[in-house]
Scaffold this motif. Structure first.
Motif, short mmCIF file in Angstrom:
data_model
loop_
_atom_site.label_atom_id
_atom_site.label_comp_id
_atom_site.label_asym_id
_atom_site.label_seq_id
_atom_site.Cartn_x
_atom_site.Cartn_y
_atom_site.Cartn_z
N LEU A 1 71.23 -13.20 107.76
CA LEU A 1 71.55 -12.22 106.72
C LEU A 1 72.83 -11.45 107.06
O LEU A 1 73.70 -11.26 106.21
CB LEU A 1 70.40 -11.23 106.54
N ALA A 2 72.92 -11.02 108.31
CA ALA A 2 74.09 -10.26 108.74
C ALA A 2 75.35 -11.13 108.66
O ALA A 2 76.42 -10.66 108.24
CB ALA A 2 73.89 -9.75 110.17
N ARG A 3 75.22 -12.37 109.05
CA ARG A 3 76.37 -13.27 109.01
C ARG A 3 76.80 -13.54 107.57
O ARG A 3 77.99 -13.59 107.25
CB ARG A 3 76.04 -14.58 109.72
N GLN A 4 75.83 -13.70 106.67
CA GLN A 4 76.15 -13.93 105.26
C GLN A 4 76.87 -12.72 104.67
O GLN A 4 77.83 -12.87 103.91
CB GLN A 4 74.88 -14.24 104.47
N GLY B 1 78.04 -15.91 88.78
CA GLY B 1 77.15 -16.79 89.52
C GLY B 1 77.15 -16.54 91.01
O GLY B 1 76.76 -17.41 91.80
N GLN B 2 77.59 -15.36 91.41
CA GLN B 2 77.64 -14.99 92.82
C GLN B 2 76.44 -14.12 93.18
O GLN B 2 76.03 -13.26 92.41
CB GLN B 2 78.93 -14.21 93.11
N LEU B 3 75.90 -14.33 94.37
CA LEU B 3 74.78 -13.51 94.83
C LEU B 3 75.22 -12.07 95.01
O LEU B 3 76.26 -11.80 95.61
CB LEU B 3 74.22 -14.06 96.15
N ARG B 4 74.42 -11.15 94.52
CA ARG B 4 74.73 -9.72 94.63
C ARG B 4 74.27 -9.15 95.96
O ARG B 4 74.74 -8.09 96.39
CB ARG B 4 74.05 -8.95 93.50
N VAL B 5 73.32 -9.81 96.61
CA VAL B 5 72.79 -9.37 97.90
C VAL B 5 72.62 -10.60 98.79
O VAL B 5 72.51 -11.72 98.30
CB VAL B 5 71.42 -8.66 97.74
N PRO B 6 72.60 -10.41 100.11
CA PRO B 6 72.37 -11.56 101.00
C PRO B 6 70.94 -12.06 100.87
O PRO B 6 70.00 -11.27 100.81
CB PRO B 6 72.65 -11.00 102.40
N LEU C 1 69.76 -21.04 104.68
CA LEU C 1 70.65 -19.98 104.21
C LEU C 1 71.04 -20.23 102.78
O LEU C 1 71.50 -21.31 102.45
CB LEU C 1 71.91 -19.94 105.10
N GLY C 2 70.84 -19.22 101.89
CA GLY C 2 71.15 -19.40 100.48
C GLY C 2 72.45 -18.72 100.09
O GLY C 2 72.76 -17.65 100.57
N THR D 1 73.00 -2.81 101.32
CA THR D 1 72.53 -2.48 102.67
C THR D 1 71.14 -3.07 102.90
O THR D 1 70.43 -2.64 103.80
CB THR D 1 72.48 -0.95 102.86
N PHE D 2 70.78 -4.03 102.07
CA PHE D 2 69.48 -4.68 102.19
C PHE D 2 69.63 -6.17 101.93
O PHE D 2 70.62 -6.62 101.36
CB PHE D 2 68.48 -4.07 101.19
N GLY D 3 68.63 -6.94 102.39
CA GLY D 3 68.66 -8.38 102.20
C GLY D 3 67.27 -8.91 101.95
O GLY D 3 66.26 -8.24 102.23
N LEU D 4 67.21 -10.13 101.40
CA LEU D 4 65.94 -10.75 101.03
C LEU D 4 65.66 -11.97 101.90
O LEU D 4 66.54 -12.82 102.11
CB LEU D 4 65.97 -11.18 99.56
N LEU D 5 64.43 -12.06 102.38
CA LEU D 5 63.92 -13.24 103.06
C LEU D 5 62.88 -13.87 102.13
O LEU D 5 61.81 -13.30 101.93
CB LEU D 5 63.26 -12.86 104.40
N LEU D 6 63.21 -15.02 101.55
CA LEU D 6 62.35 -15.63 100.54
C LEU D 6 61.69 -16.90 101.06
O LEU D 6 62.37 -17.82 101.53
CB LEU D 6 63.17 -15.97 99.29
#
Length: 337
Positions: free
Chosen positions: A223-226, A74-79, A26-27, A41-46
């Motif tokens: 992703l949902a939890r993040q 320095g905060q993530l804009r998306v999960p 988890l990032g 409303t979207f997330g990335l799996l890298l």
């Protein structure tokens, strides 16, 4: 790689969850939401190897990509969830390594509560070992002796002890110009040896890691939890899976996308596969020309138990690197660059 037999093979409860968690990271921190941008409303799996790094070297385009994913604070804009088949390092150590390489804090997934499952005796395979011949000999001894290699048996037992394997990647990408043998190649050797010695097929009680649905369902939950931890109320509907390996990354993402089309539970409705050219797949890679994934004449690099469905090897998008992949996703979602 861990090989467990009866003599030392009573693994603790929650085996399946640990096998899945070995493939998922988890990032991002639990930052407070900032800026005027509407909740994602979207997330990335890298993927990691071949997408973010090559061995211990960061791919420059990956660093550029996070310029678009991080806000000025320095905060993530998306999960974002890092999904890797590599299981030869602890989550905490990997998170520290990625934090230093990418320049922002990456946190490991928090352990799930333990359940009271009965003890299981069998073999757990997580990643390719350093000394293949020694490990192949040990695992074969355990299987052929029903977990008692010190005694031996006149006839090899069948069915044999349960075998669980995480990570079926035939190849992966490090600093070398050519792909390296992955855990899938090690499993191929083990299967061939077992068949040669017994005349029977090695049977897996289960396979985890990409491209298995189990791994993607777990990653969707992360992703949902993040998003919930960040206070983003909007459900995560669209997933984008970025990887360099057609068989594990593209195949798995497409398989999960098909699964989502038939399911009602969960918020996610789609999972788009994005193939980058900085790792295992690369049109300009040295050596003889390689057919495009899924095309006629292309070799099947997947594990035998997943079967071969050529259409699942076709990526929704093929881009040069992670930087281009992130820009593509943000444009598709209508986010400002």
């Amino acid at each position: 790689m861990a090989a467990l037999g009866k003599a030392a093979a009573r693994w603790a409860p929650g085996l399946w969850r640990r096998a899945v968690r070995a493939a998922v990271w988890l990032g991002g921190r639990r930052f407070a939401s900032g800026g005027a941008q509407s909740p994602p409303t979207f997330g990335l799996l890298l993927d990691i190897d071949g997408v973010l790094v090559r061995g211990h070297q960061v791919i420059p385009a990956a660093q550029e990509a996070f310029r678009w994913l991080l806000d000025p604070q320095g905060q993530l804009r998306v999960p974002v969830v890092f999904v890797t088949n590599a299981g030869n390092i602890s989550q905490c150590t990997k998170a520290e390594e990625l934090s230093a390489q990418l320049g922002f804090q990456v946190e490991p997934d928090q352990p799930l509560p333990r359940n009271d499952f009965p003890a299981i005796e069998g073999v757990l395979l997580l990643g390719e070992p350093v000394r293949w011949e020694t490990s192949l000999q040990l695992i074969t001894d355990v299987l052929l002796s029903d977990g008692n290699p010190g005694t031996g048996l006149a006839t090899a037992p069948y069915p044999h002890l349960p075998v669980l394997a995480s990570n079926t990647d035939l190849l992966w990408m490090a600093e070398a110009k050519m792909p390296r043998f992955g855990h899938g190649t090690f499993l191929l050797c083990l299967e061939a040896i077992y068949r040669k010695l017994t005349g029977r097929e090695l049977h897996y009680t289960g396979l985890t890691g990409k491209p298995s649905l189990l791994t993607y369902r777990f990653a969707e939950g992360l992703l949902a939890r993040q998003a919930a931890q960040r206070g983003w109320a909007a459900p995560i509907r669209s997933l984008y899976a970025v990887g360099d390996n057609p068989m594990s990354d593209v195949y798995g993402a497409n398989l999960f996308h098909q699964h989502l089309q038939t399911q009602q539970e969960g918020a996610a409705r789609s999972c788009a596969s994005i193939l980058v050219c900085t790792g295992v797949y690369g049109p300009q890679a040295p050596g003889p020309p390689v057919p495009a994934p899924g095309s006629e004449g292309s070799p099947f690099h997947g594990h035998r138990d997943f079967g071969f469905r050529p259409e699942l090897l076709q990526a929704a998008h093929v881009v040069s690197d992670l930087h281009e992949a992130v820009r593509l996703v943000l444009r598709k979602e209508g986010w400002a660059l």
